[in-house]
Design a protein around this motif. Sequence first.
Motif, short mmCIF file in Angstrom:
data_model
loop_
_atom_site.label_atom_id
_atom_site.label_comp_id
_atom_site.label_asym_id
_atom_site.label_seq_id
_atom_site.Cartn_x
_atom_site.Cartn_y
_atom_site.Cartn_z
N GLN A 27 47.33 40.59 50.05
CA GLN A 27 46.19 41.93 50.46
C GLN A 27 46.11 42.88 49.30
O GLN A 27 44.90 43.17 48.82
CB GLN A 27 46.35 42.52 51.50
N ALA A 28 47.35 43.06 48.55
CA ALA A 28 47.17 43.93 47.23
C ALA A 28 46.29 43.35 46.35
O ALA A 28 45.53 43.76 45.49
CB ALA A 28 48.52 44.07 46.97
N LEU A 29 46.43 41.97 46.16
CA LEU A 29 45.63 41.13 45.10
C LEU A 29 44.14 41.07 45.47
O LEU A 29 43.21 41.34 44.71
CB LEU A 29 46.30 39.75 45.05
N VAL A 31 42.64 43.55 47.18
CA VAL A 31 42.05 44.83 46.90
C VAL A 31 41.73 45.02 45.31
O VAL A 31 40.95 45.45 45.12
CB VAL A 31 42.83 45.77 47.49
N GLU A 32 42.81 44.91 44.80
CA GLU A 32 42.98 45.02 43.09
C GLU A 32 41.90 44.10 42.64
O GLU A 32 41.09 44.68 41.69
CB GLU A 32 44.25 44.69 42.52
N ALA A 33 41.67 42.80 42.90
CA ALA A 33 40.59 42.08 42.27
C ALA A 33 39.28 42.74 42.51
O ALA A 33 38.37 42.81 41.60
CB ALA A 33 40.70 40.55 42.72
N LEU A 35 38.47 46.09 43.35
CA LEU A 35 38.32 47.12 42.67
C LEU A 35 37.98 47.12 41.07
O LEU A 35 37.41 47.68 40.34
CB LEU A 35 39.62 48.25 42.87
N SER A 36 38.73 46.12 40.52
CA SER A 36 38.72 45.64 39.10
C SER A 36 37.49 44.90 38.56
O SER A 36 37.00 44.94 37.68
CB SER A 36 39.90 44.77 38.65
N GLN A 40 40.28 36.83 41.76
CA GLN A 40 41.78 36.98 41.81
C GLN A 40 42.65 36.09 41.17
O GLN A 40 43.58 36.31 40.37
CB GLN A 40 42.11 36.33 43.35
N LEU A 43 42.72 37.95 37.75
CA LEU A 43 43.95 38.82 37.67
C LEU A 43 45.27 38.50 37.56
O LEU A 43 45.99 38.91 36.88
CB LEU A 43 43.63 39.66 39.12
N ALA A 47 48.11 39.16 34.95
CA ALA A 47 49.41 39.49 35.17
C ALA A 47 50.34 39.00 34.55
O ALA A 47 51.53 39.20 34.00
CB ALA A 47 49.50 39.82 36.36
#
Length: 67
Positions: A27-29, A31-33, A35-36, A40, A43, A47
């Motif tokens: 889920q964090a992935l 969301v961050e993907a 927003l960025s 994924q 991203l 990382a």
Amino acid sequence: GVADAAQISDGTELKKFHLSFTPALKQALVVEAGLSGITQTDLIREAVLAWISPRIDQRNQQTTSNQ
């Protein structure tokens, strides 16, 4: 090419690498993907590269200083 390979824009062949994530990490992935504005996969590549590059540099410096 190979069925499970992709090609990056510079022609480098990429191989798939399967990872398992906890639901919270997935889920964090997501969301961050979002927003960025990047995928994924990109991203995760960024990382891993950010994590591994300093380790390689440090190891190379140790090797050079030991010679």
